[in-house]
Motif scaffolding. Structure first.
Motif, PDB file in Angstrom:
ATOM      1  N   ILE A 178       0.746  -1.308  -0.010  1.00 34.44           N
ATOM      2  CA  ILE A 178       0.037  -0.003   0.107  1.00 34.44           C
ATOM      3  C   ILE A 178       0.706   1.256   0.231  1.00 34.44           C
ATOM      4  N   PHE A 179       1.937   1.295   0.752  1.00 28.08           N
ATOM      5  CA  PHE A 179       2.821   2.331   0.865  1.00 28.08           C
ATOM      6  C   PHE A 179       3.446   2.614  -0.697  1.00 28.08           C
ATOM      7  N   ALA A 180       3.812   1.400  -1.399  1.00 28.16           N
ATOM      8  CA  ALA A 180       4.486   1.742  -2.678  1.00 28.16           C
ATOM      9  C   ALA A 180       3.164   2.262  -3.833  1.00 28.16           C
ATOM     10  N   MET A 181       2.025   1.841  -3.585  1.00 29.40           N
ATOM     11  CA  MET A 181       0.851   2.293  -4.446  1.00 29.40           C
ATOM     12  C   MET A 181       0.969   3.945  -4.347  1.00 29.40           C
ATOM     13  N   LEU A 182       0.794   4.337  -3.102  1.00 28.96           N
ATOM     14  CA  LEU A 182       0.413   5.540  -2.462  1.00 28.96           C
ATOM     15  C   LEU A 182       1.529   6.418  -2.767  1.00 28.96           C
ATOM     16  N   SER A 183       2.902   5.789  -2.807  1.00 34.23           N
ATOM     17  CA  SER A 183       3.988   6.824  -3.044  1.00 34.23           C
ATOM     18  C   SER A 183       3.908   7.127  -4.650  1.00 34.23           C
ATOM     19  N   CYS A 184       3.436   6.264  -5.433  1.00 37.16           N
ATOM     20  CA  CYS A 184       3.400   6.362  -6.901  1.00 37.16           C
ATOM     21  C   CYS A 184       2.488   7.489  -6.980  1.00 37.16           C
TER      22      CYS A 184
END
Ligand code: ATP
Ligand code: MG
Length: 649
Positions: free
Chosen positions: A149-155
């Motif tokens: 989820i961190f990765a998705m939102l960082s994008c």
């Protein structure tokens, strides 16, 4: 064109369940919502647009001048990650838990909205350092852990377009998707836990990357600690590279129509399509529906028990709940690890009040027996959803009675990767829902069932499901292939979105999904739905799961062939069982629906989101070579079935 283009309406189900009084009295949406939305649907969506915090307010709700390419909330500017996270922290909700993470081995983490803000700010800085810019695509191939989820939102925070691939897919499937969307950066983990064992992911990425010349960087989250070779200059550990970044990051506002993500469809019927979703309309669709269909309140504990690598995870684990500032459960593992009560233990532990899952898993729980959930306190459950396939009436009633203590409404939600969020569903505080029916389009959505000529069928008949007006979370195109977008969805019926699903309207005008149009069978001139015959089979006490296909037949054109899994404890006395099941279908539905063959099998071929892949079963029924199996959850299933049928097991 056949003489009777409608699908014969065969199954009769008369039960219905009105909402509990208290829920009805305090519901987020009441019956008047339908009237308000019908009166002016653009005004309705303009109002739903107020759920978001805009840097620049939109000037036009819908621009349909270049149909079927829609623009929603034109002129508006916003940041998706700011809407999902920062604004809740600014509103004083920083300490509210966003996720209770439950790892499969039993490790747990609590992630607050403040934690989330720090994590994704670091992630955004890290991606920027790797050269990722707004509009670039980033592939994510991860287990079900918070970093996904961190990765998705960082994008999202930097305007990069994420493309999540199920952690179970093989290297080839991953490589095809990476190349199709042009990703140059991949985010993965060393591995994840599956059925009590660490399963490698990075090794699959390494294999995929042999075929993806453009990928220059890989970020690797440490999850299992397994031995993981790293390629110098290309691979970096997340905890070394990302954790060292600053937690300060100012989100930039992007256009309402800025691409948010690409998601490939499940591939149940054919080659997966890269579905493109954009920012504002998508966020409106999933936050509105999560709030309305689950009757979300501030103190609810919400759990979508699905994989993030499926659209349900995107809309109802990540974006919908976060935009609404909700508290969710995130579970890494399978329902039977370490024991068959794991889900109910989680609900008991976190006092989950809203649950969302798929019919396939409900049928599995039925097979395991109701004494297992009976050991846990499930009394906190208020609303329960179902998604992914038609839910058989028997499974619905079991779900409601055993899990929902005969009180929590079940919302059977119909939607697709393409629709972005739920389209047809009961409203939990309004609808007297019928088991097996998704009921009506939700307020703001216009859908219908039409015949071959695109004309609305009368109540009591079947046909093709269409959406008759654009909606905010609709796909904008198939990535890189506008023509295929127009062809697939907008060419069959003029001005209407063709969903590819068969459906019927009952005497009250309520909608029943009947399975894929591609799967509709034509037996002696009768057009029959796979779903109805499967539901009849599942209503037999010996049957846990059923899949039905039409196989070519010299006398009837097509013949019904059924594959069934028996319930635990049910005795398979060969021909007698087969006859009993054939007669049961004839009795429950009609003699014309009586299967030519019933084959008892140990498993059914399913996608990772739990959908039965009937085309593979049709290959067996018609004695052909088995087609593409790359999107199967378990690639050995077809071998198991064939072994059983050729007298092996
Ligand atoms: P592909 O399009 O590549 O074959 P897919 O259609 O299986 O893949 P998804 O977008 O995940 O991929 O699935 C959407 C489909 O799931 C719908 O078109 C419908 O057939 C089915 N579906 C989803 N929810 C429901 C529901 N509540 N009732 C009946 N069918 C449902
Ligand atoms: Mg589809």
């Amino acid at each position: 064109m056949s003489e009777n283009p409608a699908i014969d309406n065969l199954l009769h189900e008369t039960r219905s369940f009105p909402p509990p009084e208290e829920l009805a009295a305090n519901a987020n949406l009441k019956a008047d919502a339908y009237d308000e939305a019908d009166a002016d649907y653009e005004a309705w969506w303009a109002k739903q647009g107020e759920r978001l915090t805009w840097d620049t307010e939109p000037t036009q709700t819908l621009d349909w001048s270049n149909a079927p390419f829609a623009k929603w909330y034109s002129g508006g500017k916003l940041n998706a990650a700011y809407n999902a996270v920062d604004r809740h922290v600014e509103a004083g909700k920083g300490d509210k838990v966003a996720y209770y993470f439950e790892g499969e081995p039993g490790d747990t983490r609590e992630i607050t909205y403040s934690d989330l803000k720090d994590e994704i700010s670091r992630g955004a800085n890290a991606l920027t350092e790797l050269g990722v810019k707004a509009g670039d695509t980033v592939a994510i191939y991860m287990p079900m852990i918070p970093e996904t989820i961190f990765a998705m939102l960082s994008c999202a925070r930097i305007g990069a377009v994420h493309m999540v691939v199920f952690g179970g897919f093989a290297a080839d499937s991953l490589a095809t998707r990476i190349n199709d969307c042009g990703a140059k950066v991949v985010i993965t983990a060393d591995g994840g836990y599956r059925r009590g064992k660490p399963a490698g992911l990075k090794d699959t990425v390494d294999a995929a990357l042999e075929k993806t010349p453009d990928v220059h960087s890989v970020l690797v989250v440490r999850r299992t600690g397994q031995d993981t070779p790293m390629t110098d200059g290309r691979d970096r550990w997340w905890d070394e590279f990302v954790d060292g970044q600053s937690a300060e990051h100012t989100p930039e506002a992007f256009d309402a129509e800025h691409p948010l993500y690409i998601m490939y469809t499940s591939g149940t019927t054919g080659k997966p399509k890269g579905i493109l979703h954009t920012t504002a309309g998508y966020l409106v669709g999933c936050s509105y529906t999560q709030w309305a269909l689950f009757d979300l309140k501030d103190d609810d504990i919400y759990w979508t028990a699905a994989d993030v690598g499926w659209v349900t995870g995107h809309s109802y684990i990540v974006y919908g709940p976060l935009v609404n500032g909700a508290t969710s459960v995130l579970y890494e593992g399978t329902p039977d690890t370490p024991h068959q009560g794991r889900w109910w233990e989680i609900i008991d532990k976190y006092k989950v009040s809203l649950l969302y899952c798929a019919p396939t898993v409900i049928r599995m729980f039925m097979k395991w027996g109701e004494e297992i959930p009976a050991k846990y306190d499930l009394s906190t459950l208020r609303v329960m959803g179902s998604v992914g396939e038609p839910i058989n009436p028997e499974a619905y009633v079991w779900y409601r009675r055993v899990i929902g203590h005969d009180n929590a409404p079940v919302v059977d939600t119909w939607w697709q990767t393409e629709t972005g969020s739920v389209m047809i569903s009961p409203l939990p505080g309004v609808t007297a829902a019928k088991p097996g029916s998704a009921m009506r389009p939700i307020p703001g959505i216009s859908a219908d069932v039409v015949d071959e000529r695109g004309e609305s069928v009368p109540n009591g008949s079947g046909g093709y499901l269409v959406v008759t007006k654009p909606w905010p979370s609709m796909l904008r195109t198939i990535w890189g292939d506008d023509d295929r977008y127009v062809d697939t969805y907008w060419s069959r019926f003029d001005g209407k979105y063709f969903a590819g699903d068969g459906a019927k309207k009952d005497e009250d005008g309520d909608i029943w999904l009947l399975g894929r149009v591609d799967d509709v069978m034509n037996v002696s001139g009768h057009r029959m739905s796979t779903t109805e015959i499967e539901s009849a089979l599942v209503s037999h006490p010996k049957v846990a799961e059923a899949a039905v296909v039409g196989a070519s037949d010299e006398t009837t054109g097509q013949a019904v062939v059924a594959f069934v899994i028996l319930r635990g404890g049910a005795e398979d006395d060969g021909d007698a069982t087969v006859q009993e099941l054939r007669n049961h279908v004839a009795r429950e539905i009609s003699p014309i629906a009586k299967p030519r063959q019933v084959m008892v099998v140990p498993e059914l071929p399913k996608t990772r989101s739990g959908k039965i892949m009937r085309r593979l079963l049709q290959d067996i029924a018609e004695k052909r070579d088995i087609g593409d199996v790359t999107t199967l959850a378990d690639s050995t299933v077809m071998d198991q079935i064939q072994k059983k049928l050729t007298g092996g097991a």
